[in-house]
Enzyme design. Structure first.
Site, mmCIF file in Angstrom:
data_model
loop_
_atom_site.group_PDB
_atom_site.id
_atom_site.type_symbol
_atom_site.label_atom_id
_atom_site.label_comp_id
_atom_site.label_asym_id
_atom_site.label_seq_id
_atom_site.Cartn_x
_atom_site.Cartn_y
_atom_site.Cartn_z
ATOM 1 N N VAL A 167 14.158 25.285 -2.082
ATOM 2 C CA VAL A 167 14.144 24.980 -3.511
ATOM 3 C C VAL A 167 13.579 26.145 -4.302
ATOM 4 O O VAL A 167 14.162 26.595 -5.298
ATOM 5 C CB VAL A 167 13.343 23.698 -3.790
ATOM 6 C CG1 VAL A 167 13.188 23.479 -5.300
ATOM 7 C CG2 VAL A 167 14.022 22.490 -3.153
ATOM 8 N N CYS A 194 15.599 16.221 3.528
ATOM 9 C CA CYS A 194 15.422 15.341 2.368
ATOM 10 C C CYS A 194 15.596 13.868 2.690
ATOM 11 O O CYS A 194 14.625 13.106 2.694
ATOM 12 C CB CYS A 194 16.379 15.750 1.246
ATOM 13 S SG CYS A 194 16.024 17.366 0.539
ATOM 14 N N LYS A 242 24.332 20.136 8.176
ATOM 15 C CA LYS A 242 25.521 20.014 7.334
ATOM 16 C C LYS A 242 26.162 21.378 7.211
ATOM 17 O O LYS A 242 25.500 22.418 7.419
ATOM 18 C CB LYS A 242 25.164 19.478 5.936
ATOM 19 C CG LYS A 242 24.255 20.400 5.132
ATOM 20 C CD LYS A 242 23.994 19.868 3.737
ATOM 21 C CE LYS A 242 25.211 19.977 2.859
ATOM 22 N NZ LYS A 242 24.913 19.621 1.452
ATOM 23 N N ARG A 246 16.731 21.206 10.384
ATOM 24 C CA ARG A 246 15.710 20.167 10.351
ATOM 25 C C ARG A 246 16.359 18.787 10.431
ATOM 26 O O ARG A 246 17.235 18.461 9.655
ATOM 27 C CB ARG A 246 14.866 20.304 9.080
ATOM 28 C CG ARG A 246 13.942 21.509 9.103
ATOM 29 C CD ARG A 246 13.229 21.710 7.786
ATOM 30 N NE ARG A 246 14.142 22.163 6.732
ATOM 31 C CZ ARG A 246 13.758 22.435 5.484
ATOM 32 N NH1 ARG A 246 12.484 22.298 5.136
ATOM 33 N NH2 ARG A 246 14.643 22.845 4.597
#
Length: 449
Positions: free
Chosen positions: A11, A261, A324, A331
């Protein structure tokens, strides 16, 4: 405006570079000296499409620099974005806020009057109010606000420069005005701006992630039912998603979600609800998590069937290590979780991934890794498609059949053209789809392209 961004993970580094690209002067701060040295040379610490070019440009033009010192941040700017991690606690489900707390406690005595700390990390509701009390005692002429991020790994630069909305949680008009100035170019481009209480802003992020995780687990629950009834979950998802109230996005069956997340956020949300005495309101999140975990075990079970009922002495090729496509993040990667479980049952597992191998190797050193798809598939008894990289859609199943010992493939991401693989002589399985291939909807990845 001069701005500091504290924390240069996924981020933080994207946010810092994009703020600099908007025209601000930005300093990025992190305690990792090696990371700061690399960023100073405009080398990103992770793979993220578009980030390398953005870093190179903003560093070269002098709008972005880096430091390991909070004192540098406090001296440089009066607006400080807090982007440190909030991982799951090692001994429980709740979020670990030690890094958030350490930054606020460390910078508070050094803040100049009129400073604003702006949290972007995903935190339990009530965190801003608690940290506001710390600031009131140590930096009474400063404020704290919360501005959650909604970035998708693999699309983080785009999501920062073209956000669907900006959400800010503030307690004063002054803080809102400051944040409107930070994001002025985006607001002028028409990006919706939502100003609300900090508690509401904190909840917006965890509520959004919980809803999206629920959509994924819902369609994977339907996949379980499809398998025992002979129905096709891909066709089902297509038809259900045509309802405008539901939509196609995230109604995508497969191996399930992972990353930094969704898993930890829904667990932390449920834990915080328990602390507040309203745990029953979100009990469904426990089942969302359970379905997601169960999908990984189910994938191992189907792979075992394809391998002839045992993994002992079998070679298994795995396409994908990242959680992904478009990311090198491993993670809580479902792909690596499945690969490690199969290895533990006696198989020799070789993993291919175009970007994530360097991160996967220390996480699971027991697995073998290669950058060559053909090498990964050499003498394989089973091939598993576990991360939907677009490169895998371009594989020639006929050509790959020559490399394997037995042409058997499990598509756990619904990204491959199963009819094409079957025509090339492969025995094919896919989660939630008829084993005999009687229904062949278009691959999920092909429909998204």
């Amino acid at each position: 405006m001069r701005i500091s961004v504290i924390g240069t993970g996924y981020v933080g580094v994207v946010h810092a570079a994009c703020l600099a690209d908007l025209g601000h002067e930005v300093i990025g701060v992190d305690i990792d000296a090696a990371r700061i040295a690399a960023l100073t040379q405009a080398r990103a610490p992770m793979y993220e499409p578009g980030l390398d070019a953005l870093l190179a440009r903003t560093v070269r033009e002098g709008r972005l620099r880096f430091s390991t010192s909070l004192a540098d941040a406090a001296a440089f700017a009066r607006t400080h974005f807090l982007c440190v991690g909030t991982p799951q606690q090692r001994t429980g489900q709740a979020a670990d806020l030690r890094y958030v707390d350490a930054v606020v406690e460390g910078i508070a005595p050094q803040l100049r009057p009129g400073s604003l700390i702006v949290g972007k990390s995903t935190v339990p509701v009530g965190t801003t109010a608690r940290l506001a009390r710390v600031l009131a005692a140590r930096a009474p002429h400063s404020e704290i606000a919360w501005n959650p991020e909604f970035l998708r790994e693999g699309y983080a630069v785009h999501d920062s420069t073209h956000p669907e909305r900006l959400v800010v949680g503030v307690t004063s008009p002054w803080a809102e005005t400051r944040l409107r100035e930070v994001y002025r170019p985006l607001l002028e481009a028409g990006v919706p701006f939502y100003s609300m209480s900090p508690a509401t802003a904190e909840l917006v992020k965890v509520a959004a992630n919980s809803f999206l995780a629920t959509k994924i687990s819902f369609i994977n629950a339907m996949a379980e039912i499809c398998e025992v009834t002979g129905a096709d979950v891909v066709t089902l998802a297509d038809a259900v998603g045509e309802d405008a109230r539901i939509g196609h996005r995230f109604l995508e069956p497969g191996l399930g979600f992972g990353g930094s997340c969704f898993p930890k956020d829904i667990r932390a949300f449920a834990a915080r609800a328990e602390e507040l005495g309203v745990g029953e309101a979100v009990t469904f999140l426990h089942e969302v998590d359970a379905i997601n975990t169960r999908q990984r075990r189910h994938t191992v079970d189907i792979a075992r069937e394809l391998a002839g009922g045992t993994f002992g002495g079998r070679n298994v090729a795995v396409l994908g290590a990242a959680f992904k496509p478009g990311s090198d993040d491993v993670r809580d990667s479902p792909a690596l979780d499945v690969a490690a479980a199969i290895q533990a049952e006696g198989a020799e597992v070789r993993v291919h991934d175009p970007e994530a191998i360097d991160n996967a190797r220390p996480a699971h050193p027991e697995l073998q890794y290669t950058l060559d798809v053909s090498k990964a598939c050499e003498d394989a008894d089973v091939l598993l498609h576990l991360t939907a990289w677009p490169e895998y859609r371009r594989i020639s199943p006929a050509g790959l059949a020559a490399a394997v010992r037995s042409p058997r493939m499990l598509d756990a991401r619904h990204g491959l053209d199963l009819a094409r693989w079957r025509a090339a002589g492969w025995t094919v399985r896919a989660l939630g789809r008829p084993a005999d291939g009687t229904l062949n909807a278009a691959p999920v990845a092909a429909r998204e392209a």
